[in-house]
Design a protein around this motif. Structure first.
Motif, PDB file in Angstrom:
ATOM      1  N   PRO A 120      -1.361  14.372  -3.795  1.00  0.00           N
ATOM      2  CA  PRO A 120      -0.651  14.012  -2.563  1.00  0.00           C
ATOM      3  C   PRO A 120      -0.832  12.540  -2.180  1.00  0.00           C
ATOM      4  O   PRO A 120      -1.843  11.921  -2.506  1.00  0.00           O
ATOM      5  N   PHE A 121       0.171  12.017  -1.496  1.00  0.00           N
ATOM      6  CA  PHE A 121       0.084  10.695  -0.882  1.00  0.00           C
ATOM      7  C   PHE A 121      -0.002  10.882   0.628  1.00  0.00           C
ATOM      8  O   PHE A 121       0.811  11.590   1.221  1.00  0.00           O
ATOM      9  N   LEU A 122      -1.007  10.262   1.242  1.00  0.00           N
ATOM     10  CA  LEU A 122      -1.160  10.319   2.691  1.00  0.00           C
ATOM     11  C   LEU A 122      -1.230   8.898   3.235  1.00  0.00           C
ATOM     12  O   LEU A 122      -1.711   7.991   2.552  1.00  0.00           O
ATOM     13  N   THR A 141       2.495  -2.582 -11.352  1.00  0.00           N
ATOM     14  CA  THR A 141       1.318  -2.589 -10.479  1.00  0.00           C
ATOM     15  C   THR A 141       0.630  -1.230 -10.494  1.00  0.00           C
ATOM     16  O   THR A 141      -0.604  -1.142 -10.507  1.00  0.00           O
ATOM     17  N   THR A 142       1.421  -0.170 -10.530  1.00  0.00           N
ATOM     18  CA  THR A 142       0.860   1.181 -10.590  1.00  0.00           C
ATOM     19  C   THR A 142       0.066   1.381 -11.873  1.00  0.00           C
ATOM     20  O   THR A 142      -1.042   1.931 -11.855  1.00  0.00           O
ATOM     21  N   GLU A 143       0.601   0.919 -12.997  1.00  0.00           N
ATOM     22  CA  GLU A 143      -0.116   1.035 -14.270  1.00  0.00           C
ATOM     23  C   GLU A 143      -1.402   0.216 -14.248  1.00  0.00           C
ATOM     24  O   GLU A 143      -2.434   0.652 -14.772  1.00  0.00           O
ATOM     25  N   ILE A 162      -4.203  10.090  -2.744  1.00  0.00           N
ATOM     26  CA  ILE A 162      -4.032   8.657  -2.551  1.00  0.00           C
ATOM     27  C   ILE A 162      -3.825   8.448  -1.061  1.00  0.00           C
ATOM     28  O   ILE A 162      -2.923   9.047  -0.469  1.00  0.00           O
ATOM     29  N   LEU A 163      -4.663   7.619  -0.456  1.00  0.00           N
ATOM     30  CA  LEU A 163      -4.616   7.396   0.992  1.00  0.00           C
ATOM     31  C   LEU A 163      -4.340   5.928   1.276  1.00  0.00           C
ATOM     32  O   LEU A 163      -5.133   5.056   0.920  1.00  0.00           O
ATOM     33  N   SER A 164      -3.210   5.669   1.912  1.00  0.00           N
ATOM     34  CA  SER A 164      -2.866   4.313   2.340  1.00  0.00           C
ATOM     35  C   SER A 164      -3.383   4.110   3.756  1.00  0.00           C
ATOM     36  O   SER A 164      -3.218   4.980   4.613  1.00  0.00           O
ATOM     37  N   LYS A 174       0.818  -1.218   0.000  1.00  0.00           N
ATOM     38  CA  LYS A 174       0.000   0.000   0.000  1.00  0.00           C
ATOM     39  C   LYS A 174       0.854   1.270   0.000  1.00  0.00           C
ATOM     40  O   LYS A 174       0.534   2.230  -0.703  1.00  0.00           O
ATOM     41  N   THR A 175       1.947   1.272   0.757  1.00  0.00           N
ATOM     42  CA  THR A 175       2.795   2.466   0.806  1.00  0.00           C
ATOM     43  C   THR A 175       3.565   2.641  -0.492  1.00  0.00           C
ATOM     44  O   THR A 175       3.562   3.731  -1.089  1.00  0.00           O
ATOM     45  N   ALA A 176       4.215   1.582  -0.964  1.00  0.00           N
ATOM     46  CA  ALA A 176       5.019   1.681  -2.193  1.00  0.00           C
ATOM     47  C   ALA A 176       4.158   2.023  -3.403  1.00  0.00           C
ATOM     48  O   ALA A 176       4.490   2.928  -4.176  1.00  0.00           O
ATOM     49  N   ILE A 177       3.039   1.316  -3.547  1.00  0.00           N
ATOM     50  CA  ILE A 177       2.155   1.577  -4.684  1.00  0.00           C
ATOM     51  C   ILE A 177       1.487   2.939  -4.516  1.00  0.00           C
ATOM     52  O   ILE A 177       1.313   3.688  -5.489  1.00  0.00           O
ATOM     53  N   GLY A 178       1.119   3.277  -3.286  1.00  0.00           N
ATOM     54  CA  GLY A 178       0.489   4.564  -3.028  1.00  0.00           C
ATOM     55  C   GLY A 178       1.371   5.730  -3.431  1.00  0.00           C
ATOM     56  O   GLY A 178       0.913   6.685  -4.079  1.00  0.00           O
ATOM     57  N   LYS A 179       2.648   5.649  -3.081  1.00  0.00           N
ATOM     58  CA  LYS A 179       3.577   6.728  -3.443  1.00  0.00           C
ATOM     59  C   LYS A 179       3.766   6.807  -4.952  1.00  0.00           C
ATOM     60  O   LYS A 179       3.796   7.904  -5.531  1.00  0.00           O
TER      61      LYS A 179
END
Length: 197
Positions: free
Chosen positions: A46-48, A176-178, A92-94, A32-37
């Motif tokens: 923003p990423f939160l 995964t992001t794509e 984007i919220l993780s 969640k953090t890696a993909i979220g960023k």
């Protein structure tokens, strides 16, 4: 209706327009953090991280909050933080692995955002979390069995997410992001290409 190329639909000049906050849900270790960023960088929003916001507010780590105040206290703070973050501009919220389990969180996420489940199998999760000491729920005599039990208990709830991306199979963060962007573009109320660019 003709689009005017001289005036982008958003101020950021981004390739995409995000209309609703994307809330990443799933097990610890699902990315969640890696993909979220990576997703926030691609969408130029923003990423939160709800756990990071809780830690900042409490001036303590998640593990310390669990130990000092208990899980129930933590879950209440978590719900307050998620609600607050969903009330801001789309981002984007993780969220922590247990956040989506609470019905109150699922309700506010569906009202104010969209849930995207990063679906990872047991072996992928175990490989990613086995050497970490920051997972309070895995501080048990048999952490792999604990992870297995948590996954089995949570799967029916994660399956209620609005959208899903499978993260097994050795895909890179970029791939995964794509895949996540492709899924989100299937929901024009959430994400659209900025055709004005």
């Amino acid at each position: 209706m003709a689009q005017r190329a001289s005036t982008p639909k958003n101020k950021s000049g981004s390739e995409f327009d995000l209309h609703r906050t994307v809330v990443l849900v799933g097990m610890m270790g699902s990315g969640k953090t890696a993909i979220g960023k990576a997703l926030s960088a691609r969408l130029n929003v923003p990423f939160l991280d709800s756990d990071a916001e809780i830690e900042a507010a409490a001036n303590a780590t998640i593990a310390e909050i669990f130990e000092r105040d208990g899980e129930e206290f933590f879950r209440r703070r978590e719900s307050e933080v998620i609600n607050r973050l969903l009330s801001g501009a789309p981002c984007i919220l993780s969220t922590g692995g247990g956040a989506f389990l609470a019905e109150r969180n699922r309700t506010v996420i569906s009202e104010k955002g969209v849930s995207l489940w990063l679906n990872a199998g047991l072996e992928t999760l175990w490989e990613r979390v086995r050497h970490k000491t920051t997972r309070p729920l895995l501080r048990t005599a048999n952490p792999k069995q604990t992870l297995t039990d948590l996954l089995n208990a949570r799967l029916p709830i994660y399956q209620q997410a609005n959208l899903v991306v499978d993260v097994d199979g050795g895909f890179s963060i970029e791939e995964t992001t794509e895949a996540a962007i492709a899924v989100l573009l299937g929901r024009p109320d959430v994400l659209e290409k900025n055709n004005a660019l």
